[in-house]
Write an enzyme that holds these catalytic residues in place. Structure first.
Site, PDB file in Angstrom:
ATOM      1  N   ASP A  91       0.878  -1.153   0.000  1.00 31.16           N
ATOM      2  CA  ASP A  91       0.000   0.000   0.000  1.00 31.16           C
ATOM      3  C   ASP A  91       0.931   1.224   0.000  1.00 31.16           C
ATOM      4  O   ASP A  91       2.118   1.099   0.344  1.00 31.16           O
ATOM      5  CB  ASP A  91      -0.858  -0.041   1.273  1.00 31.16           C
ATOM      6  CG  ASP A  91      -1.661   1.213   1.465  1.00 31.16           C
ATOM      7  OD1 ASP A  91      -2.284   1.674   0.496  1.00 31.16           O
ATOM      8  OD2 ASP A  91      -1.676   1.744   2.604  1.00 31.16           O
ATOM      9  N   LEU A  92       0.434   2.386  -0.389  1.00 27.45           N
ATOM     10  CA  LEU A  92       1.282   3.589  -0.418  1.00 27.45           C
ATOM     11  C   LEU A  92       1.082   4.471   0.829  1.00 27.45           C
ATOM     12  O   LEU A  92       2.001   4.641   1.634  1.00 27.45           O
ATOM     13  CB  LEU A  92       0.962   4.410  -1.682  1.00 27.45           C
ATOM     14  CG  LEU A  92       1.612   5.784  -1.780  1.00 27.45           C
ATOM     15  CD1 LEU A  92       3.132   5.689  -1.892  1.00 27.45           C
ATOM     16  CD2 LEU A  92       1.043   6.565  -2.976  1.00 27.45           C
ATOM     17  N   ASP A  93      -0.140   4.999   0.944  1.00 27.23           N
ATOM     18  CA  ASP A  93      -0.419   5.989   1.997  1.00 27.23           C
ATOM     19  C   ASP A  93      -0.349   5.348   3.384  1.00 27.23           C
ATOM     20  O   ASP A  93      -1.149   4.470   3.699  1.00 27.23           O
ATOM     21  CB  ASP A  93      -1.824   6.590   1.795  1.00 27.23           C
ATOM     22  CG  ASP A  93      -1.957   7.299   0.458  1.00 27.23           C
ATOM     23  OD1 ASP A  93      -1.083   8.111   0.137  1.00 27.23           O
ATOM     24  OD2 ASP A  93      -2.946   7.043  -0.263  1.00 27.23           O
ATOM     25  N   THR A 143       1.416   9.983   3.981  1.00 27.03           N
ATOM     26  CA  THR A 143       0.308  10.729   3.378  1.00 27.03           C
ATOM     27  C   THR A 143      -1.033  10.392   4.015  1.00 27.03           C
ATOM     28  O   THR A 143      -1.998  11.131   3.823  1.00 27.03           O
ATOM     29  CB  THR A 143       0.250  10.460   1.868  1.00 27.03           C
ATOM     30  OG1 THR A 143       0.600   9.097   1.657  1.00 27.03           O
ATOM     31  CG2 THR A 143       1.182  11.366   1.100  1.00 27.03           C
ATOM     32  N   TRP A 200      -9.672  15.563   4.846  1.00 30.74           N
ATOM     33  CA  TRP A 200     -11.068  15.148   5.101  1.00 30.74           C
ATOM     34  C   TRP A 200     -11.633  15.840   6.331  1.00 30.74           C
ATOM     35  O   TRP A 200     -12.801  16.231   6.363  1.00 30.74           O
ATOM     36  CB  TRP A 200     -11.166  13.637   5.300  1.00 30.74           C
ATOM     37  CG  TRP A 200     -11.147  12.807   4.058  1.00 30.74           C
ATOM     38  CD1 TRP A 200     -10.318  11.753   3.799  1.00 30.74           C
ATOM     39  CD2 TRP A 200     -12.011  12.920   2.916  1.00 30.74           C
ATOM     40  NE1 TRP A 200     -10.607  11.223   2.563  1.00 30.74           N
ATOM     41  CE2 TRP A 200     -11.638  11.916   2.001  1.00 30.74           C
ATOM     42  CE3 TRP A 200     -13.052  13.790   2.564  1.00 30.74           C
ATOM     43  CZ2 TRP A 200     -12.273  11.742   0.763  1.00 30.74           C
ATOM     44  CZ3 TRP A 200     -13.681  13.625   1.342  1.00 30.74           C
ATOM     45  CH2 TRP A 200     -13.297  12.626   0.455  1.00 30.74           C
ATOM     46  N   LYS A 214      -9.320   4.904   6.072  1.00 30.51           N
ATOM     47  CA  LYS A 214      -8.017   4.532   5.509  1.00 30.51           C
ATOM     48  C   LYS A 214      -8.181   3.442   4.456  1.00 30.51           C
ATOM     49  O   LYS A 214      -8.858   2.438   4.700  1.00 30.51           O
ATOM     50  CB  LYS A 214      -7.072   4.044   6.619  1.00 30.51           C
ATOM     51  CG  LYS A 214      -6.493   5.178   7.451  1.00 30.51           C
ATOM     52  CD  LYS A 214      -5.436   4.647   8.412  1.00 30.51           C
ATOM     53  CE  LYS A 214      -4.852   5.764   9.248  1.00 30.51           C
ATOM     54  NZ  LYS A 214      -3.956   5.240  10.291  1.00 30.51           N
ATOM     55  N   SER A 269      -2.380   0.750  -4.483  1.00 30.16           N
ATOM     56  CA  SER A 269      -2.954   1.910  -3.803  1.00 30.16           C
ATOM     57  C   SER A 269      -4.268   2.284  -4.476  1.00 30.16           C
ATOM     58  O   SER A 269      -4.382   2.219  -5.696  1.00 30.16           O
ATOM     59  CB  SER A 269      -2.004   3.105  -3.893  1.00 30.16           C
ATOM     60  OG  SER A 269      -2.668   4.279  -3.466  1.00 30.16           O
ATOM     61  N   ALA A 270      -5.240   2.684  -3.659  1.00 28.07           N
ATOM     62  CA  ALA A 270      -6.532   3.120  -4.195  1.00 28.07           C
ATOM     63  C   ALA A 270      -6.482   4.599  -4.580  1.00 28.07           C
ATOM     64  O   ALA A 270      -7.484   5.159  -5.003  1.00 28.07           O
ATOM     65  CB  ALA A 270      -7.606   2.900  -3.153  1.00 28.07           C
ATOM     66  N   LYS A 278     -11.004  -0.943  -1.508  1.00 28.47           N
ATOM     67  CA  LYS A 278     -10.691  -1.852  -0.410  1.00 28.47           C
ATOM     68  C   LYS A 278     -11.836  -1.705   0.605  1.00 28.47           C
ATOM     69  O   LYS A 278     -12.323  -0.589   0.743  1.00 28.47           O
ATOM     70  CB  LYS A 278      -9.354  -1.472   0.254  1.00 28.47           C
ATOM     71  CG  LYS A 278      -8.148  -1.597  -0.683  1.00 28.47           C
ATOM     72  CD  LYS A 278      -6.906  -0.967  -0.046  1.00 28.47           C
ATOM     73  CE  LYS A 278      -5.769  -0.862  -1.055  1.00 28.47           C
ATOM     74  NZ  LYS A 278      -4.582  -0.160  -0.566  1.00 28.47           N
ATOM     75  N   GLU A 304       0.073  -3.293   4.575  1.00 27.87           N
ATOM     76  CA  GLU A 304      -1.007  -2.314   4.724  1.00 27.87           C
ATOM     77  C   GLU A 304      -1.039  -1.668   6.096  1.00 27.87           C
ATOM     78  O   GLU A 304      -0.693  -2.308   7.090  1.00 27.87           O
ATOM     79  CB  GLU A 304      -2.353  -3.052   4.580  1.00 27.87           C
ATOM     80  CG  GLU A 304      -2.949  -3.028   3.212  1.00 27.87           C
ATOM     81  CD  GLU A 304      -3.538  -1.682   2.838  1.00 27.87           C
ATOM     82  OE1 GLU A 304      -3.646  -0.780   3.702  1.00 27.87           O
ATOM     83  OE2 GLU A 304      -3.879  -1.520   1.655  1.00 27.87           O
ATOM     84  N   ASP A 305      -1.520  -0.418   6.145  1.00 29.72           N
ATOM     85  CA  ASP A 305      -1.733   0.240   7.441  1.00 29.72           C
ATOM     86  C   ASP A 305      -3.222   0.355   7.770  1.00 29.72           C
ATOM     87  O   ASP A 305      -3.564   0.878   8.828  1.00 29.72           O
ATOM     88  CB  ASP A 305      -1.112   1.649   7.447  1.00 29.72           C
ATOM     89  CG  ASP A 305      -1.854   2.590   6.520  1.00 29.72           C
ATOM     90  OD1 ASP A 305      -2.229   2.160   5.402  1.00 29.72           O
ATOM     91  OD2 ASP A 305      -2.083   3.750   6.900  1.00 29.72           O
TER      92      ASP A 305
HETATM   93  C1  G6P Z   1      -5.789   5.551  -0.302  1.00 29.04           C
HETATM   94  C2  G6P Z   1      -5.877   6.232   1.050  1.00 29.04           C
HETATM   95  C3  G6P Z   1      -7.262   6.786   1.298  1.00 29.04           C
HETATM   96  C4  G6P Z   1      -7.699   7.657   0.120  1.00 29.04           C
HETATM   97  C5  G6P Z   1      -7.666   6.841  -1.162  1.00 29.04           C
HETATM   98  C6  G6P Z   1      -8.041   7.652  -2.392  1.00 29.04           C
HETATM   99  O1  G6P Z   1      -6.465   4.333  -0.247  1.00 29.04           O
HETATM  100  O2  G6P Z   1      -5.559   5.327   2.084  1.00 29.04           O
HETATM  101  O3  G6P Z   1      -7.236   7.543   2.478  1.00 29.04           O
HETATM  102  O4  G6P Z   1      -9.001   8.159   0.320  1.00 29.04           O
HETATM  103  O5  G6P Z   1      -6.350   6.340  -1.350  1.00 29.04           O
HETATM  104  O6  G6P Z   1      -7.051   8.621  -2.605  1.00 29.04           O
HETATM  105  P1  G6P Z   1      -7.164   9.791  -3.674  1.00 29.04           P
HETATM  106  O7  G6P Z   1      -5.789  10.389  -3.705  1.00 29.04           O
HETATM  107  O8  G6P Z   1      -7.536   9.137  -4.984  1.00 29.04           O
HETATM  108  O9  G6P Z   1      -8.210  10.708  -3.204  1.00 29.04           O
HETATM  109 MG    MG Z   2      -2.782   3.088   3.613  1.00 33.50          MG
END
Ligand code: G6P
Ligand code: MG
Length: 216
Positions: free
Chosen positions: A7-9, A15, A23, A43, A114-115, A145, A169-170
């Site tokens: 996962d990235l964030d 991030t 948010w 998340k 990553s989403a 997810k 993942e976090d």
């Molecule tokens: C990740 C983060 C979420 C975020 C989603 C969409 O999954 O963990 O917190 O809402 O990405 O990110 P974006 O940059 O497309 O709004």
């Molecule tokens: Mg994450």
């Protein structure tokens, strides 16, 4: 195991904190304040689904048209983008660069699931685009997810059977997605929150291949 899918964030860089702050500001504008405990449920969840969850929390899910919701999501993203514009390689979380190097040297494939539609931008600013064999383009993912789609797409692109993949993942939703994909789940964060993970490291500095190899 043949591949590691990150996962990235909140795993590669912090991030997750910027998503929270962006948010939270939007929630306060809408009269829907929320805390970090509620944020745990956002998340790993896509932008549109996160907005729906916040509106539902405030009982305001029927107060906005589709166009108005789109504008709210854009507003949140503009705020988020202003945070990430300043990101550099100094924002890579402790231990991650060494861990990626260890994996590459040991011959594992490395993917990102990553989403976030900002994933390519963030990874590029961190100077890590080359470190990944494949980054799933979030624009091609339909299900948020905890659905496993993003992890399955990463495994497919890496040409590795999901059973031979480790996901990192976090987010609670992310751990579920990894398991639904049939992968081994590594959690980064609080073990009392990431209760379903197969193993949890409290932070990325503690994550090493040696410690993982005895468990997978
Ligand atoms: C990740 C983060 C979420 C975020 C989603 C969409 O999954 O963990 O917190 O809402 O990405 O990110 P974006 O940059 O497309 O709004
Ligand atoms: Mg994450």
């Amino acid at each position: 195991m043949k591949a590691f899918i990150f996962d990235l964030d909140g795993v590669i860089t912090d991030t997750a904190e910027y998503h929270y702050l962006a948010w939270k500001a939007l929630g306060e504008d809408l009269g829907i304040p929320f805390d970090r405990a509620f944020n745990e449920t956002l998340k790993g969840v896509s932008r549109t689904e996160s907005l729906e969850r916040i509106l539902r929390l405030g009982g305001r899910e029927n107060d906005f048209s589709a166009e108005e919701k789109e504008l709210l999501a854009i507003k949140k993203n503009e705020h988020y983008v202003s945070f990430i514009s300043k990101i550099t390689d100094a924002d890579i979380l402790p231990g991650i660069e060494v861990f990626l190097k260890e994996l590459k040297e040991a011959g594992y494939k490395i993917g990102m699931a990553s989403a976030s539609k900002n994933a390519q931008t963030v990874t590029s600013q961190l100077g890590l685009l080359e470190a990944f064999d494949h980054i799933v383009d979030a624009a091609t993912v339909i299900h948020s997810k905890p659905h496993p789609e993003v992890f399955l797409k990463a495994a497919e692109a890496l040409r590795v059977d999901p059973k031979e993949c480790v996901g990192i993942e976090d987010a609670v939703a992310g751990i579920t997605a990894i398991h639904e994909a049939g992968m081994f789940a590594v959690g980064i964060g609080d073990p009392n929150v990431l209760t379903e993970a197969d193993i949890v490291f409290e932070n990325t500095a503690r994550l090493t291949l040696e410690k993982l190899l005895v468990r997978i």
